[in-house]
Scaffold this motif. Structure first.
Motif, short mmCIF file in Angstrom:
data_model
loop_
_atom_site.label_atom_id
_atom_site.label_comp_id
_atom_site.label_asym_id
_atom_site.label_seq_id
_atom_site.Cartn_x
_atom_site.Cartn_y
_atom_site.Cartn_z
N GLY A 97 -7.71 4.16 -4.67
CA GLY A 97 -7.02 2.88 -4.71
C GLY A 97 -6.06 2.79 -3.53
O GLY A 97 -6.01 3.66 -2.68
N GLU A 98 -5.27 1.73 -3.52
CA GLU A 98 -4.30 1.54 -2.43
C GLU A 98 -3.21 2.60 -2.45
O GLU A 98 -2.67 2.97 -1.42
CB GLU A 98 -3.69 0.15 -2.50
CG GLU A 98 -4.65 -0.93 -2.08
CD GLU A 98 -3.98 -2.29 -2.04
OE1 GLU A 98 -2.75 -2.36 -1.81
OE2 GLU A 98 -4.70 -3.27 -2.23
N ARG A 99 -2.85 3.07 -3.66
CA ARG A 99 -1.76 4.04 -3.78
C ARG A 99 -2.11 5.26 -4.63
O ARG A 99 -1.25 6.05 -4.96
CB ARG A 99 -0.53 3.37 -4.37
CG ARG A 99 0.02 2.31 -3.47
CD ARG A 99 1.19 1.63 -4.12
NE ARG A 99 1.61 0.55 -3.27
CZ ARG A 99 2.83 0.37 -2.85
NH1 ARG A 99 3.76 1.20 -3.22
NH2 ARG A 99 3.12 -0.65 -2.08
N ASP A 100 -3.38 5.35 -5.01
CA ASP A 100 -3.75 6.48 -5.85
C ASP A 100 -5.18 6.91 -5.58
O ASP A 100 -6.02 6.13 -5.18
CB ASP A 100 -3.56 6.15 -7.33
CG ASP A 100 -4.44 4.99 -7.78
OD1 ASP A 100 -4.70 4.10 -6.97
OD2 ASP A 100 -4.87 5.00 -8.94
N ILE A 101 -5.39 8.22 -5.80
CA ILE A 101 -6.70 8.85 -5.63
C ILE A 101 -6.92 9.73 -6.84
O ILE A 101 -6.01 10.45 -7.26
CB ILE A 101 -6.75 9.72 -4.36
CG1 ILE A 101 -6.47 8.89 -3.10
CG2 ILE A 101 -8.10 10.43 -4.24
CD1 ILE A 101 -6.21 9.72 -1.87
N SER A 102 -8.12 9.67 -7.41
CA SER A 102 -8.46 10.63 -8.45
C SER A 102 -9.88 11.12 -8.21
O SER A 102 -10.74 10.38 -7.70
CB SER A 102 -8.33 10.02 -9.85
OG SER A 102 -9.34 9.10 -10.10
#
Length: 187
Positions: free
Chosen positions: A146-151
């Motif tokens: 995402g714009e501010r998250d990675i999983s």
């Protein structure tokens, strides 16, 4: 023990099943040996056989189509050592064996990927720009950025620490990174 010929279709189905059950090293072993059979047949006579002699690796030891479409499944297994789309885990990148290989311009979901692996790790360029790099052979699954998250889920041969580098985020931009369901420190 198996006494019949090496079948491209059967090897493909076995590898998919092994991956589904988390037996990635066994799947890679079969994929690499199948890729070697395909490479040898192509170099020896531009042939793509459906099956190969289990003892000699020859495909031309019996009457069969020298351009059998099912033989290309061995090539698909080779591509799958770098990138694949799994119905159960989404995008899968990399391999645990550290096999030295590269693939350029692979199209998936509207993006183009350049991938390389080796004992040094794994690197991915997406649409010509660096995207992910690792310092060890690894398999990455369920990658969501995402714009501010990675999983993602990461599997490293032999366990131990892994350094992941993500590109495409601004300097100093705070990102939340979850690996295997755990929040990790992002640098």
């Amino acid at each position: 023990p198996w006494r019949g010929r090496v079948s491209a279709l059967l090897n493909y189905l076995i590898c998919e099943g092994l991956r589904h059950y988390g037996e990635d090293l066994w799947a890679e072993r079969i994929a690499l040996s199948g890729l070697e059979l395909l490479r040898n047949a192509w170099q020896d006579g531009h042939c793509v056989f459906d099956s190969f002699n289990a003892q000699t690796g020859a495909g031309d030891d019996l009457q069969q189509d020298a351009m059998a479409p099912s033989g290309l499944l061995l090539g698909a297994l080779g591509i799958g050592l770098l990138i694949d789309e799994e119905p159960w885990d989404g995008m899968r990148l990399g391999n645990l064996s550290g096999a030295e290989m590269a693939l350029h311009g692979f199209a998936l979901h509207g993006d183009r990927y350049d991938l390389a692996s080796g004992p040094w790790g794994f690197s991915v360029r997406r649409n010509g720009k660096p995207w992910i790099e690792t310092d060890r052979p690894v398999i990455l699954r369920n990658i969501v950025c995402g714009e501010r998250d990675i999983s993602l889920h990461a599997k490293v041969a032999g366990g131990g620490p892994l350094t992941l580098r993500f590109f495409g985020y601004g300097p100093g931009q705070e990102i939340s990174v979850k690996v295997n369901g755990r929040l990790v420190k992002a640098a």
